[in-house]
Scaffold this motif. Structure first.
Motif, mmCIF file in Angstrom:
data_model
loop_
_atom_site.group_PDB
_atom_site.id
_atom_site.type_symbol
_atom_site.label_atom_id
_atom_site.label_comp_id
_atom_site.label_asym_id
_atom_site.label_seq_id
_atom_site.Cartn_x
_atom_site.Cartn_y
_atom_site.Cartn_z
ATOM 1 N N PRO A 114 0.815 -1.219 0.000
ATOM 2 C CA PRO A 114 0.000 0.000 0.000
ATOM 3 C C PRO A 114 0.847 1.267 0.000
ATOM 4 C CG PRO A 114 0.168 -0.830 2.219
ATOM 5 C CD PRO A 114 0.952 -1.781 1.354
ATOM 6 N N VAL A 115 0.169 2.381 -0.224
ATOM 7 C CA VAL A 115 0.770 3.710 -0.108
ATOM 8 C C VAL A 115 -0.091 4.491 0.873
ATOM 9 C CG1 VAL A 115 1.366 5.847 -1.307
ATOM 10 C CG2 VAL A 115 1.661 3.640 -2.470
ATOM 11 N N ASN A 116 0.533 5.165 1.812
ATOM 12 C CA ASN A 116 -0.218 5.895 2.832
ATOM 13 C C ASN A 116 -0.994 7.074 2.251
ATOM 14 O OD1 ASN A 116 0.377 4.445 5.263
ATOM 15 N ND2 ASN A 116 2.466 5.257 5.203
ATOM 16 N N ASP A 117 -2.045 7.434 2.955
ATOM 17 C CA ASP A 117 -2.918 8.538 2.556
ATOM 18 C C ASP A 117 -2.117 9.835 2.478
ATOM 19 O OD1 ASP A 117 -4.844 10.473 2.247
ATOM 20 O OD2 ASP A 117 -5.977 9.951 4.051
ATOM 21 N N PRO A 118 -2.064 10.477 1.300
ATOM 22 C CA PRO A 118 -1.275 11.705 1.167
ATOM 23 C C PRO A 118 -1.750 12.845 2.062
ATOM 24 C CG PRO A 118 -2.606 11.315 -0.801
ATOM 25 C CD PRO A 118 -2.678 10.072 0.019
ATOM 26 N N THR A 119 -3.037 12.848 2.428
ATOM 27 C CA THR A 119 -3.550 13.887 3.327
ATOM 28 C C THR A 119 -2.941 13.735 4.707
ATOM 29 O OG1 THR A 119 -5.649 13.965 2.105
ATOM 30 C CG2 THR A 119 -5.627 14.885 4.336
ATOM 31 N N LEU A 120 -2.856 12.496 5.196
ATOM 32 C CA LEU A 120 -2.237 12.249 6.497
ATOM 33 C C LEU A 120 -0.738 12.508 6.436
ATOM 34 C CD1 LEU A 120 -2.379 11.314 9.414
ATOM 35 C CD2 LEU A 120 -2.274 8.932 8.599
ATOM 36 N N VAL A 121 -0.114 12.147 5.339
ATOM 37 C CA VAL A 121 1.325 12.405 5.166
ATOM 38 C C VAL A 121 1.594 13.902 5.250
ATOM 39 C CG1 VAL A 121 3.243 12.342 3.519
ATOM 40 C CG2 VAL A 121 1.780 10.329 3.815
#
Length: 411
Positions: free
Chosen positions: A86-93
């Motif tokens: 997976p790739v983490n949520d860019p908003t949370l990043v």
């Protein structure tokens, strides 16, 4: 409203007090060439189809995905899983970078690699599910906090419960005055793990592709909308048909303890909700290979009109004679909730008859409640319809497990 579809319903006489029949060998050999693709080198598969299976009135969001394996040479067997990177949520990043008051290009070390902070938070570390190690680290920095008190209690169950639904940003925001460097944060976070889904396709019927049955996790906590790391990545941030953004990293995870038996052996499957996935694979495989053993599926969910996954396909399996029995339990279609274990009890005499004849019994889905309730129902069925004491029934079921005729893929 619940319903039961059955064909060839005549029950055979059971053998009270008999032990399970001898185990049979898998219908497909386990010999496979070693794959070039794995956790450190996943294959970039394209999502070529994504269809929402759940209806507009469902409380769930379930998708069917088809992945193109291209020229990967990837092989799998029914029962295997497909691991997705997976790739983490860019908003949370982005929120974490802001919280750290750092630049996205700040260099940090992950393992032996030096990468940017943006790369690390996006692809390398877990930020949606903070580990207990990270909680321990922060508790030392936040004496007097609720987190510190929970950690000090030295109760792993209580700590896990407290962490549930919280992400790394939540923990950092316990104290807005807390200052932590990017390097400190990355060093304390767990590596971003792959997520494994039961394969819902048959390698014989669906050659060159892998199918996934995925429930998308979404929930509100605090003032933010949260989501499952992998499910929202696949549902929201991958674009079917796009030359780049349709691709995801995948590799097969073999599940040698969840295999089909010989072609002439009967199979009983219990898979409510997305637990249907491996049994869809089983049914397509048995049909494609001409297996003669009868198949029986117990399936359930909340509402028939909105949560009956693969309804048309299962009906065709019944019509074609692939499914001898399809027993359905939709818990919220009537005042009194009905579950798959209830349907098992209703069909207990024939279910035990199948077991006495050597049938294999499979369960897939929720480990905490469903699998426990199904196990209890199975014990009761064996005792009642096998004419056994509770102790003898437990021995019978234990022998089913030992002989690999009672197999579970639960999570």
């Amino acid at each position: 409203m619940t319903s039961t579809h059955s064909q060839n319903a005549a029950a055979h006489s059971a053998r009270p007090e008999s032990g399970p029949a001898s185990p049979t060998t898998p219908s497909r050999p386990e010999r496979r060439k070693r794959s070039a693709w794995g956790r450190k080198n996943p294959y970039r598969a394209a999502i070529v189809e994504r269809v929402q299976l759940s209806g507009p009135g469902s409380e769930k969001e379930v998708h069917h995905l088809v992945l193109d394996l291209g020229d990967s040479g990837i092989e799998y067997l029914p029962g295997d899983g497909i691991a997705v990177t997976p790739v983490n949520d860019p908003t949370l990043v982005a929120a974490l970078i802001t919280r750290l008051n750092a630049d996205a290009a700040t260099p940090v070390t992950v393992g032996r690699d030096e990468v940017t902070l943006l790369e690390a938070l996006s692809h390398r570390v877990e930020i949606a599910t903070p580990s207990t190690y990270f909680a321990d680290f922060l508790a030392q920095r936040l004496p007097g906090s609720e987190l510190a008190a929970v950690v000090a209690a030295d109760d792993s169950v209580a700590l896990s419960s407290w962490l549930r639904g919280k992400d790394v940003l939540d923990l950092l925001d316990i104290d807005s005055e807390l200052r932590i460097s990017p390097a400190e944060l990355i060093a304390e976070l767990a590596p971003l793990a792959h997520r494994t889904y039961s394969i819902a396709s048959s390698p014989t019927e669906h050659a060159g592709t892998v199918h996934i049955t995925m429930s998308t996790v979404r929930y509100h906590a605090g003032d933010r909308l949260r989501g499952g790391v992998c499910s929202t990545y696949l549902a929201d941030r991958r674009i079917v048909g796009h030359p780049e953004d349709a691709h995801i990293g995948v590799f097969v995870t073999a599940n040698r303890s969840f295999r089909l038996p010989d072609a002439d052996t009967k199979v009983i499957m219990v898979g409510p909700g997305t637990g249907i996935a491996p049994f869809r694979a089983f049914l397509y495989e048995r049909k494609a290979t001409g297996a003669t053993g009868e198949n029986w599926l117990f399936y359930g969910d909340q509402r028939r009109d909105h949560d009956f996954l693969y309804a048309d396909e299962l009906s065709r399996f019944v019509d074609d004679g692939v499914l001898s029995h399809l027993d359905l339990a939709f818990s919220r279609d009537q005042e009194h909730k009905v579950y798959v274990q209830d349907r098992m009890r209703e069909r207990g005499a024939e279910l035990f008859s199948w077991l006495a004849q050597g049938a294999h019994f499979y369960v897939c889905g929720d480990a905490d409640r469903m699998a426990v309730d199904v196990d209890a129902a199975l014990l009761d069925i064996v005792a009642e319809h096998g004419g056994m004491s509770a102790e003898r029934a437990a021995e019978f079921v234990a022998e089913l497990k030992k002989s690999k005729r009672y197999l579970r893929d639960v999570y």
